[in-house]
Design a protein around this motif. Structure first.
Motif, PDB file in Angstrom:
ATOM      1  N   ILE A 135      23.770 -18.591  12.230  1.00  0.00           N
ATOM      2  CA  ILE A 135      24.604 -17.396  12.170  1.00  0.00           C
ATOM      3  C   ILE A 135      23.750 -16.206  11.730  1.00  0.00           C
ATOM      4  O   ILE A 135      22.904 -16.329  10.855  1.00  0.00           O
ATOM      5  N   GLY A 136      23.975 -15.044  12.324  1.00  0.00           N
ATOM      6  CA  GLY A 136      23.249 -13.845  11.918  1.00  0.00           C
ATOM      7  C   GLY A 136      22.647 -13.095  13.077  1.00  0.00           C
ATOM      8  O   GLY A 136      23.007 -13.287  14.237  1.00  0.00           O
ATOM      9  N   TRP A 137      21.706 -12.217  12.741  1.00  0.00           N
ATOM     10  CA  TRP A 137      21.066 -11.345  13.720  1.00  0.00           C
ATOM     11  C   TRP A 137      20.043 -12.088  14.569  1.00  0.00           C
ATOM     12  O   TRP A 137      19.414 -13.027  14.111  1.00  0.00           O
ATOM     13  N   ASN A 138      19.878 -11.610  15.802  1.00  0.00           N
ATOM     14  CA  ASN A 138      18.819 -12.102  16.675  1.00  0.00           C
ATOM     15  C   ASN A 138      18.342 -10.945  17.545  1.00  0.00           C
ATOM     16  O   ASN A 138      19.091 -10.012  17.818  1.00  0.00           O
ATOM     17  N   ALA A 139      17.088 -11.003  17.925  1.00  0.00           N
ATOM     18  CA  ALA A 139      16.504  -9.967  18.769  1.00  0.00           C
ATOM     19  C   ALA A 139      15.439 -10.603  19.643  1.00  0.00           C
ATOM     20  O   ALA A 139      14.854 -11.624  19.278  1.00  0.00           O
ATOM     21  N   GLY A 140      15.204 -10.001  20.783  1.00  0.00           N
ATOM     22  CA  GLY A 140      14.193 -10.540  21.670  1.00  0.00           C
ATOM     23  C   GLY A 140      13.621  -9.499  22.609  1.00  0.00           C
ATOM     24  O   GLY A 140      14.257  -8.482  22.896  1.00  0.00           O
ATOM     25  N   ALA A 141      12.423  -9.776  23.068  1.00  0.00           N
ATOM     26  CA  ALA A 141      11.755  -8.962  24.072  1.00  0.00           C
ATOM     27  C   ALA A 141      11.005  -9.897  25.010  1.00  0.00           C
ATOM     28  O   ALA A 141      10.325 -10.810  24.555  1.00  0.00           O
ATOM     29  N   VAL A 142      11.174  -9.694  26.307  1.00  0.00           N
ATOM     30  CA  VAL A 142      10.490 -10.505  27.310  1.00  0.00           C
ATOM     31  C   VAL A 142       9.755  -9.568  28.270  1.00  0.00           C
ATOM     32  O   VAL A 142      10.365  -8.688  28.875  1.00  0.00           O
ATOM     33  N   VAL A 143       8.451  -9.760  28.387  1.00  0.00           N
ATOM     34  CA  VAL A 143       7.630  -9.025  29.344  1.00  0.00           C
ATOM     35  C   VAL A 143       7.318  -9.970  30.501  1.00  0.00           C
ATOM     36  O   VAL A 143       6.844 -11.091  30.270  1.00  0.00           O
TER      37      VAL A 143
END
Length: 187
Positions: free
Chosen positions: A54-62
């Motif tokens: 549970i909580g925040w998530n972030a992502g970046a895909v190149v």
């Protein structure tokens, strides 16, 4: 993808390859005269942050075309939050943004002079930038320790030169909807 780095499970760096299916002008009347975009291999690097459960998530895909079909590069960003509804059910929300370079935008949204002549569309030079923004929501249920069920819905709005493309304006829609339902097994 191959995981390169993962301390304490919150941060991940993955790298790998993926196959992009391309586009066949015979699949849709709107694409006639534009030619095919052959399938191609993408090199991908993914950076993610996720709190456990549970909580925040972030992502970046190149992603980069490494097979010289489109020479395109894209960047997909996401920020979300997962809410625990019970011990086995969670609700996830996500905001997304996708960026694409000139090669990607011209390949999928542009019309060169030769394509304009064959298709009847006006010539259109699509430049790189923000391609789309979107929102997603998903519901996940841990049926057992190893088996899960998930359903999600996403809304994406094409922006910039993607939204302004003659293909989108005359034959498509800048508002895109998608959904997913599936069962997972982890071991």
């Amino acid at each position: 993808m191959v995981r390169l780095y993962r301390p304490e499970g919150m941060y991940r760096v993955n790298a790998g390859i993926a196959y992009e299916g391309g586009r066949d002008e015979g699949d849709n009347k709107a694409l006639r005269g534009l030619g095919d975009v052959d399938g191609h291999v993408l090199g991908k690097v993914e950076f993610t942050f996720a709190q456990d459960g549970i909580g925040w998530n972030a992502g970046a895909v190149v992603s980069q075309d490494v097979s010289d079909e489109t020479n395109a590069t894209t960047l997909d960003l996401a920020l979300g939050y997962t809410f625990g509804l019970s011990e086995t059910v969670s609700l996830s929300t996500q905001a997304m943004a996708a960026f694409a370079d000139d090669d990607y935008m011209q390949t999928y949204f542009g019309i060169n002079q030769q394509q304009a002549t064959r298709s009847g569309y006006s010539r259109y030079d699509a430049e790189g930038g923000l391609k789309s923004v979107g929102l997603g929501i998903g519901l996940n249920w841990g049926i057992t320790e190893n088996i899960g069920f998930g359903v999600s819905a996403n809304y994406t709005k094409l922006t910039g030169d993607a939204a302004d493309s003659v293909l989108v304006k005359t034959k498509g829609d800048e508002n895109q909807f998608s959904g997913f339902m599936g069962i997972s097994y982890s071991f």
